[in-house]
Each structure stands twice: as structure tokens, then as C-alpha cells.
Design a protein around this motif. Structure first.
Motif, PDB file in Angstrom:
ATOM      1  N   ALA A  19       0.826  -1.208   0.000  1.00 34.80           N
ATOM      2  CA  ALA A  19       0.000   0.000   0.000  1.00 34.80           C
ATOM      3  C   ALA A  19       0.859   1.258   0.000  1.00 34.80           C
ATOM      4  N   ILE A  20       1.894   1.252   0.833  1.00 43.09           N
ATOM      5  CA  ILE A  20       2.782   2.420   0.896  1.00 43.09           C
ATOM      6  C   ILE A  20       3.492   2.633  -0.436  1.00 43.09           C
ATOM      7  N   PHE A  21       3.964   1.539  -1.041  1.00 46.58           N
ATOM      8  CA  PHE A  21       4.661   1.629  -2.329  1.00 46.58           C
ATOM      9  C   PHE A  21       3.733   2.192  -3.397  1.00 46.58           C
ATOM     10  N   CYS A  22       2.491   1.679  -3.430  1.00 47.34           N
ATOM     11  CA  CYS A  22       1.529   2.156  -4.422  1.00 47.34           C
ATOM     12  C   CYS A  22       1.208   3.630  -4.213  1.00 47.34           C
ATOM     13  N   ALA A  81      -6.081  10.202  -4.096  1.00 44.94           N
ATOM     14  CA  ALA A  81      -5.655   8.849  -4.454  1.00 44.94           C
ATOM     15  C   ALA A  81      -4.787   8.236  -3.368  1.00 44.94           C
ATOM     16  N   ALA A  82      -3.873   9.039  -2.825  1.00 47.80           N
ATOM     17  CA  ALA A  82      -2.999   8.539  -1.762  1.00 47.80           C
ATOM     18  C   ALA A  82      -3.797   8.185  -0.518  1.00 47.80           C
ATOM     19  N   LEU A  83      -4.815   9.018  -0.219  1.00 48.33           N
ATOM     20  CA  LEU A  83      -5.641   8.774   0.963  1.00 48.33           C
ATOM     21  C   LEU A  83      -6.435   7.480   0.810  1.00 48.33           C
ATOM     22  N   ILE A  84      -6.971   7.251  -0.379  1.00 51.90           N
ATOM     23  CA  ILE A  84      -7.733   6.029  -0.622  1.00 51.90           C
ATOM     24  C   ILE A  84      -6.853   4.798  -0.449  1.00 51.90           C
ATOM     25  N   GLU A 130      -7.585  -0.977   6.184  1.00 51.15           N
ATOM     26  CA  GLU A 130      -8.648  -1.969   6.213  1.00 51.15           C
ATOM     27  C   GLU A 130      -8.101  -3.375   6.075  1.00 51.15           C
ATOM     28  N   SER A 131      -7.081  -3.558   5.235  1.00 47.24           N
ATOM     29  CA  SER A 131      -6.466  -4.875   5.070  1.00 47.24           C
ATOM     30  C   SER A 131      -5.788  -5.320   6.358  1.00 47.24           C
ATOM     31  N   GLU A 132      -5.123  -4.376   7.028  1.00 44.81           N
ATOM     32  CA  GLU A 132      -4.455  -4.710   8.294  1.00 44.81           C
ATOM     33  C   GLU A 132      -5.476  -5.077   9.359  1.00 44.81           C
ATOM     34  N   ASN A 133      -6.568  -4.318   9.430  1.00 46.54           N
ATOM     35  CA  ASN A 133      -7.604  -4.621  10.418  1.00 46.54           C
ATOM     36  C   ASN A 133      -8.230  -5.979  10.157  1.00 46.54           C
ATOM     37  N   ALA A 134      -8.425  -6.305   8.869  1.00 51.06           N
ATOM     38  CA  ALA A 134      -9.012  -7.602   8.532  1.00 51.06           C
ATOM     39  C   ALA A 134      -8.087  -8.738   8.944  1.00 51.06           C
ATOM     40  N   ALA A 135      -6.778  -8.545   8.746  1.00 51.64           N
ATOM     41  CA  ALA A 135      -5.822  -9.578   9.139  1.00 51.64           C
ATOM     42  C   ALA A 135      -5.795  -9.747  10.649  1.00 51.64           C
TER      43      ALA A 135
END
Length: 225
Positions: free
Chosen positions: A12-15, A35-38, A45-50
């Protein structure tokens, strides 16, 4: 699971960086930041899901046996049975005893004299610790304690938990003559201090106070894994 979180966060950071660089020469800077905020929100959200997929997992059970570093002692005194050799520090005002043991050979015996409190503290070194389960019972050291006296005495075990130096829970359990399992939960953390305090509320009885014990055994530690 943690590796997956790190990978997702890194992607996510790289993108986000690539998006910012690609858009930095454009005319609309607002679009770049949106775009960066999204992307950052998607990573969160991915981290919370994990994290949500992790469950309470048994990490360690302490049974107060000799192989864990506890030594039985028939005298009531302050002892420090363990220091770091299983990832937790114990400070006990009481006794590791074979008398009235709940399981195996030894249990933690916390002896109560007239209207006094006894405490035992453990500081586990367990990442994301969030729950303990244990067995406890009351026990009368003097068998001659009459039935009416036993019925009039409540031995109360209080379990309090500090997380990052702040008390987050304190639960009371009235112990029975038979061992029962109890459970205490708290916010997952590494910096946790758990204190077991045993007390006897003042009673209305003409019977002379008899020495009684609270006995604790098989403390299981659960962490998010």
C-alpha cells in the motif's frame, strides 16, 4: 499472519508513493492526495481484517510444579519462585504447597489469618496477552473448623489487571470448597500485570477465627495468534 500484514502494508505504501510521483507533474494536486488517501485507507482496512482473523490461543499454563522452577515450602512466607525463565515474573505472598493441591503435586496456597489480605502478582512477557483461565478453591487448614463457621465465611478472590500501567479490570470470585474454573479477559497487550488478592469480609460469628486458605492452580495464559 503478521508477515501478511507487513506485506500488505508495504504494498500500500509503495503504491501510494508511485501514485504521488506519477501525479506530481499534473495540474490537479487534490486528485493526487485523494488517491494517496484512498490507498492508505485500503491498507488500514487490510491490516484490520488480518488482525480480526486472529483468535485467542493458549500460550502457557503454569501448574506451580518443580520443573517450572517452583519449590514446595511448608512455611508461610514471601517467596519469588520465578524470574524470567519461562517469560514471566512471579511475586508471591504465600506458599507453593502440596497441602490441598488441586492438580498434580503442588498448588499456590494463599493463607489467610484474621481479616487480612494476601496477594500474588505475575508479570507475563507474552505479546498480545488477552485472557487468563485458572482453577481455585477455598480450604480450611484447621479441620476442626465447625460447619457453622465454614458456612459463615466467604473467601473472596479478586483478580485485577493492569495494561500499560492502568487498571482495566477487577473481578471478584467467591471461592467454593470444590475447585472451579474462572476466567478473566482484558484488552490485548504485552505490558500486563495480573494480581490475585484474597480477602475475607468481616463476619458475624461467635466462633473463633480459624486459619483458612485460598488455593490456585493451572493458570492458563491466552494471547491473540
Amino acid at each position: 499472519m503478521k508477515q501478511c500484514v507487513y506485506v500488505l502494508r508495504g504494498v500500500a505504501i509503495f503504491c501510494a508513493l508511485m501514485c504521488i510521483m506519477a501525479c506530481s507533474h499534473g495540474d490537479d494536486e487534490d486528485d493526487t492526495w485523494v488517491a494517496a488517501l484512498i490507498l492508505a485507507e485500503n491498507a488500514a482496512e487490510s491490516e484490520n481484517a488480518a488482525t480480526a482473523q486472529r483468535t485467542a490461543t493458549l500460550v502457557k499454563t503454569v501448574t506451580f510444579e518443580e520443573e517450572e522452577g517452583f519449590v514446595a515450602n511448608t512455611h508461610y512466607k514471601n517467596v519469588l519462585p520465578l524470574e524470567n525463565n519461562i517469560g514471566m515474573d512471579w511475586k508471591v505472598c504465600g506458599n507453593i504447597s502440596t497441602t490441598g493441591a488441586i492438580y498434580q503435586k503442588q498448588s499456590l496456597l494463599m493463607r489467610l489469618y484474621e481479616y487480612t489480605n494476601v496477594a500474588a502478582t505475575v508479570i507475563p512477557n507474552i505479546q498480545d496477552l488477552m485472557q487468563i483461565e485458572f482453577y481455585a478453591k477455598r480450604y480450611f487448614s484447621k479441620n476442626q473448623a465447625v460447619k457453622t463457621f465454614k458456612e459463615s465465611v466467604n473467601i473472596v478472590l479478586t483478580v485485577s489487571c493492569l495494561v500499560n500501567g492502568e487498571e482495566v479490570c477487577s473481578e471478584e470470585f467467591t471461592l467454593c470448597d470444590d475447585a472451579k474454573q474462572y476466567s478473566v479477559s482484558f484488552p490485548a497487550a504485552k505490558d500486563v500485570t495480573i494480581t490475585f488478592t484474597v480477602s475475607i469480609p468481616e463476619i458475624n460469628t461467635e466462633e473463633e477465627f480459624k486459619v483458612s486458605d485460598a488455593i490456585i492452580d493451572n493458570i492458563s495464559f491466552y494471547a491473540l495468534r
